[in-house]
Design a protein around this motif. Structure first.
Motif, PDB file in Angstrom:
ATOM      1  N   VAL A  58       0.831  -1.206   0.000  1.00 38.71           N
ATOM      2  CA  VAL A  58       0.000   0.000   0.000  1.00 38.71           C
ATOM      3  C   VAL A  58       0.867   1.258   0.000  1.00 38.71           C
ATOM      4  O   VAL A  58       0.571   2.233  -0.690  1.00 38.71           O
ATOM      5  N   ALA A 116       2.053   1.663  -3.472  1.00 41.61           N
ATOM      6  CA  ALA A 116       0.950   2.106  -4.324  1.00 41.61           C
ATOM      7  C   ALA A 116       0.668   3.580  -4.096  1.00 41.61           C
ATOM      8  O   ALA A 116       0.423   4.334  -5.050  1.00 41.61           O
ATOM      9  N   ALA A 117       0.719   3.995  -2.806  1.00 46.80           N
ATOM     10  CA  ALA A 117       0.476   5.412  -2.504  1.00 46.80           C
ATOM     11  C   ALA A 117       1.533   6.278  -3.169  1.00 46.80           C
ATOM     12  O   ALA A 117       1.224   7.310  -3.779  1.00 46.80           O
ATOM     13  N   LEU A 169       0.840   6.425  -6.922  1.00 44.27           N
ATOM     14  CA  LEU A 169      -0.289   7.304  -7.248  1.00 44.27           C
ATOM     15  C   LEU A 169       0.095   8.769  -7.078  1.00 44.27           C
ATOM     16  O   LEU A 169      -0.337   9.627  -7.844  1.00 44.27           O
ATOM     17  N   TYR A 170       0.934   9.036  -6.071  1.00 49.63           N
ATOM     18  CA  TYR A 170       1.363  10.418  -5.847  1.00 49.63           C
ATOM     19  C   TYR A 170       2.220  10.901  -7.015  1.00 49.63           C
ATOM     20  O   TYR A 170       2.064  12.034  -7.496  1.00 49.63           O
ATOM     21  N   LEU A 217       2.000   9.720 -10.014  1.00 51.98           N
ATOM     22  CA  LEU A 217       1.065   9.870 -11.134  1.00 51.98           C
ATOM     23  C   LEU A 217       0.404  11.243 -11.077  1.00 51.98           C
ATOM     24  O   LEU A 217       0.300  11.939 -12.099  1.00 51.98           O
ATOM     25  N   ARG A 218       0.004  11.632  -9.862  1.00 52.14           N
ATOM     26  CA  ARG A 218      -0.626  12.939  -9.687  1.00 52.14           C
ATOM     27  C   ARG A 218       0.335  14.055 -10.097  1.00 52.14           C
ATOM     28  O   ARG A 218      -0.046  14.983 -10.811  1.00 52.14           O
TER      29      ARG A 218
END
Lengths: 306, 663
Positions: free
Chosen positions: B533, B536-537, B540-541, B543-544
């Motif tokens: 996780v 993944a976080a 995603l960060y 990606l942002r």
């Protein structure tokens, strides 16, 4: 682990944004409107991912990191949830606790990001969120523990596998109470009526919506998507339990699961159309009631054991 | 063995060196922590050895103390606690070096370091002592040293008050221990622990001794209703001392309880229920009182009561499991409790250091005057956030591990009801309490983190805050790293607590427990999922960031219902954040509010203030002490200061003695 194991999680990741669409269409039908498209949330997510963003000058890295981390948490939790006959991606003894605590971490981050804006309205929403979830969590744990008591397993996958039509014959009343508690927790945790109104337009009365007021662009897309995943995750607990009564297996059960998820969304729409929201002071009473009901179900399961 | 003795010698004898240097000088501020770090590092290696079960020893040194012997020893249980004590103390000493040199006047720094080293040394002596008299000596030394440390700011009235309450409370506990040791000593004819463990006491004696131990050691551990001193004394001390007291010193109470219960034979079910009851009470009342506080350090002290409650719940569940023959469940309960002892030591000392840095930077720990500190002190804020998430028991941090084991114990009792007859009830109590306490802990620590570090500064001093020096940041970073690494490293941890768990009972039960261990790979899933996780976080960060990199990113004011000029005083305060929960539980936590009402057409000013009250102190201890005072006031009639009547007393006493002798 095969590709087959990923079906349950993937179906959640793909179909979760459908649930709010179904709920909104149901509410529109009750109100005599035609309503927004069922796929509206998908459109919104794509649109938001293409946009820039506006941040409050007060906010810090906590505010910027929280949506991504929250989405990771709820996705991680989803990996442990089976979908009827489709097994969970991963499963181990005690994964129930991990799933609830991943949701807890997501809440921790959402609340902090709300406080990071320095807005009194967001603080208000954050305060309500932690108050209500502190009561919803014991209700959820006791409800799930009742199922664990019957099925003899400590993981979600084993829990639902252990619940057979025969168990329903023996423990039916207890399971019905558990279903009620789970539905209440589902409504509270996902900020639905009668606890919170996702369509409200007054910041003073909001809970979840007010905490995310300052998000925009890709961050908002993450937040909205994570909320729909949470709706799917907690809905799946209810549907898995209900499906275990039918005793169907194979791909038919999976199709039935998806249909039942949509049915659950319709039920939520019906509830939202026919009920007003409770006054905020009455919500804790309802939650204490849910804890009491869960304890009742636990005791019932003990009495009913053959 | 030699290293432990060397460590003891460095800490206890070396501490006197602190008194030889000028009291307020720079040298005292370097020498003191240096001795503490040296002594701790010497002891950590053998403690670790004993903790993993590699080295146990026992020795009786050729030196006689009155009515006792200098018997010391080390087993896995002692090693576990020694490891926790020394690790946290060494880091706290590094922190204290910078903290003491900056805060307040430079006076008495050397005396404070003398006491600090005596405190660390005596805590180590408590866990290695193998003789009741030596144990009591170390215990008393520990209490006195910490009393003087609390009194560091003794010119303040509230600090003096806190110090006296602490001194009275700790001796209240010691009085029960004195009786306990006396009973055990008379029964076995020796004060050596080896003699105690040869006792096979009958249930009545064992039960009485257990009650004495729970009261005596429970006072030190801060279990409700014996906790009243804790939220007074811990916040009054300098922050590195608070870190040691709240982080590790209260754990010696847990150690004592475990060590002495091994002398009392097979546990009975009511022992378990007693401890679980005290645990549930401490957990719920502790966290609710913490929520109501507006002083950061007081809040942390109340949260220690809560965490000791969680530990007591685990121990109670363990004793209950042993008495019912459910050894696997008991093992999980004890392991969860011990794991939580270690974890709480790490994150609570981290949080107290964070509070110390806030005090150092902004000059206050009143929550409602702070705000927005993460901009001026990013490292402290980040470390504090890790600690706050860990104390809420959230994955992937270390706080989750102990609670996870306790949840496993409770779910195991519930799900395996056939195999563990009679444990479902205890499992349910444990489950509901943990869930409730966990949810309220999230409320409490999001409040602290959010109100202190996020948002806008509520006050001018908070706006001028600055990051603390490296010597204060480093220990916090190390502790935060331990929180994270312990959470996502799965292989080592079971080996750290299993040997200690096998020491907590004696007799035939110990044999059954010795064969057990934690379920294979118990943490590998939680650690794996936590790490996944986290990754993944991060993905995603990124990606942002990638999505936003070529787009317009604006900044504006916070959306406040369209209001264009929000001020920092409009923010939600800590009191308003916790008010709904506190009001909901008004039966057990009270707040006094005073407000001036608005009146007239053009109201000129209004004020509002609220203060949390300690219900136990006001409704239990205050009447109790009033009763004592009234009783002793009546006895005071004998002391009236008239000489002729005193002579009469003497004559009467002599006549009575004469009569008795001639009888």
């Amino acid at each position: 682990m095969t590709a087959f194991h990923a079906v349950a999680m993937l179906s959640g990741l793909v179909l979760a944004p459908l649930l709010p669409g179904v709920i909104n269409r149901t509410k529109a039908a009750f109100a005599g409107r035609s309503g927004q498209p069922v796929l509206q949330l998908y459109h919104d997510l794509i649109k938001l991912l293409r946009k820039g963003a506006v941040y409050s000058r007060t906010t810090t890295w906590v505010f910027r990191a929280a949506p991504a981390a929250g989405l990771a948490c709820v996705s991680g939790a989803l990996a442990f949830m089976p979908a009827a006959s489709a097994p969970a991606l991963a499963s181990f003894g005690g994964d129930i606790v991990l799933v609830v605590y991943f949701l807890g971490l997501m809440r921790f981050l959402t609340v902090l990001s709300a406080l990071d804006t320095g807005s009194s309205f967001e603080g208000m929403g954050a305060s309500r969120e932690v108050q209500f979830s502190a009561l919803a969590e014991p209700a959820l744990f006791v409800a799930v523990a009742t199922l664990a008591r019957v099925s003899g397993s400590e993981s979600f996958a084993g829990l639902f596998a252990g619940l057979t039509p025969a168990a329903w014959m023996a423990y039916g009343p207890a399971f019905m109470v558990v279903l009620t508690v789970l539905f209440l927790v589902f409504l509270v945790e996902n900020a639905r009526i009668p606890v919170d109104d996702p369509n409200t337009h007054l910041e003073l009365t909001m809970i979840h919506e007010v905490m995310i007021l300052d998000y925009s662009g890709p961050d908002l897309a993450f937040v909205l998507y994570a909320a729909s995943l949470k709706l799917w995750l907690l809905g799946a607990v209810i549907v898995n339990l209900a499906m275990s009564a039918a005793g169907v297996t194979g791909s038919l059960a999976f199709v039935g699961f998806l249909a039942a998820m949509m049915l659950l969304a319709i039920v939520v729409g019906v509830v939202e159309s026919t009920m007003a929201r409770l006054s905020l002071l009455k919500v804790p009473r309802m939650l204490v009631g849910a804890v009491a009901l869960a304890l009742l179900a636990f005791a019932l399961a003990g009495r009913l054991s053959p | 063995m030699n290293l432990i003795l060397a460590s003891l010698a460095v800490l206890l004898a070396g501490s006197t060196l602190c008194l030889l240097v000028p009291p307020g000088g720079k040298r005292a501020g370097i020498l003191g922590p240096a001795i503490a770090v040296l002594g701790s590092v010497l002891g950590i290696v053998p403690a670790l050895d004993a903790m993993v079960g590699a080295a146990t020893w026992q020795a009786s040194l050729p030196w006689v103390i009155p009515a006792g012997s200098l018997a010391v020893g080390m087993d896995a249980l002692s090693g576990f606690f020694a490891f926790v004590i020394l690790t946290v103390s060494a880091l706290a000493a590094v922190y204290g070096h910078a903290y003491l040199s900056r805060t307040g006047t430079a006076r008495r720094v050397s005396a404070s370091w003398f006491m600090f080293n005596v405190l660390v040394g005596s805590m180590l002596l408590v866990v290695v002592a193998r003789n009741a008299v030596l144990f009591l000596l170390a215990w008393e030394l520990m209490s006195l040293a910490s009393f003087f440390l609390v009194m560091f700011d003794g010119e303040k009235r509230e600090v003096r008050r806190a110090g006296w309450i602490y001194l009275a409370a700790t001796h209240f506990g010691t009085a029960f221990l004195l009786v306990l040791f006396g009973l055990l000593g008379i029964r076995s004819g020796t004060f050596d622990f080896s003699g105690f463990s040869a006792l096979r006491p009958e249930p009545v004696f064992a039960g009485a001794a257990f009650i004495l131990a729970v009261i005596g050691f429970g006072t030190k551990a801060g279990l409700v209703p014996l906790h009243v001193w804790l939220p007074e004394a811990h916040p009054a001390a300098p922050s590195h001392v608070s870190a040691v007291m709240s982080g590790v010193m209260i754990k010696t109470g847990i150690y004592g309880l475990l060590r002495f219960s091994t002398f009392l034979g097979a546990p009975m079910p009511w022992w378990g229920w007693t401890l679980m009851g005290a645990g549930v009470l401490s957990g719920l009342l502790g966290i609710l009182s913490a929520l109501a506080q507006r002083d950061m350090k007081r809040l942390l002290a109340f949260s220690s009561v809560e965490n000791m409650g969680i530990v007591a719940m685990g121990l109670g569940f363990g004793f209950l499991g042993i008495s019912r023959g459910s050894f696997a469940l008991a093992f999980l309960g004890f392991a969860g409790a011990l794991m939580h002892v270690f974890n709480h030591a790490v994150f609570k000392s981290l949080l107290f250091m964070g509070a110390g840095s806030v005090l150092h930077a902004a000059g206050t720990v009143q929550l409602d005057r702070l705000g927005g500190l993460s901009k001026s002190m990013p490292v402290t804020a980040c470390a504090f956030m890790v600690g706050a998430a860990a104390i809420c028991g959230l994955p992937p941090l270390n706080g989750f591990l102990g609670e996870f084991l306790l949840y496993r114990a409770s779910l195991g009792a519930i799900a395996g009801s056939g195999a563990f007859a009679g444990m479902e009830g205890a499992g349910l109590v444990l489950l509901v309490s943990l869930a409730m306490v966990g949810g309220l802990a999230v409320a409490c620590f999001t409040k602290v983190m959010g109100v202190v570090f996020l948002g806008e500064p509520r006050d001018g001093t908070a706006a001028q805050a600055h990051e603390c020096p490296m010597a204060m940041r480093l220990p916090m970073m190390v502790l935060a790293a331990i929180c994270l690494l312990a959470g996502i490293s799965a292989v080592l941890l079971p080996g750290f607590v299993e040997p200690a768990v096998r020491c907590v009972v004696s007799g035939p039960d110990a044999v059954a427990l010795a064969a057990l261990s934690l379920p294979e790979g118990v943490f590998s899933w939680t650690a794996g999922a936590g790490a996944t996780v986290l990754l993944a976080a991060a993905a995603l960060y990124l990606l942002r960031n990638a999505l936003l990199s070529r787009r317009r990113v604006d900044s504006a004011v916070t959306w406040d219902c369209g209001y264009a000029a929000p001020a920092s005083r409009m923010q939600y305060t800590s009191s308003s954040f916790s008010a709904p929960i506190v009001r909901q539980f008004h039966a057990v936590v009270r707040t006094d509010t005073t407000a001036t009402r608005l009146s007239g057409l053009f109201p000129s000013g209004a004020s509002f203030s609220s203060e949390a009250r300690d219900v136990w102190r006001e409704h239990f201890y205050a009447p109790l002490f009033k009763l004592f005072t009234a009783m002793s006031a009546r006895a005071r009639g004998l002391q009236h200061g008239r000489l002729n009547l005193y002579i009469l007393y003497i004559v009467l006493a002599l006549v009575a003695l004469l009569a008795w002798k001639l009888r």
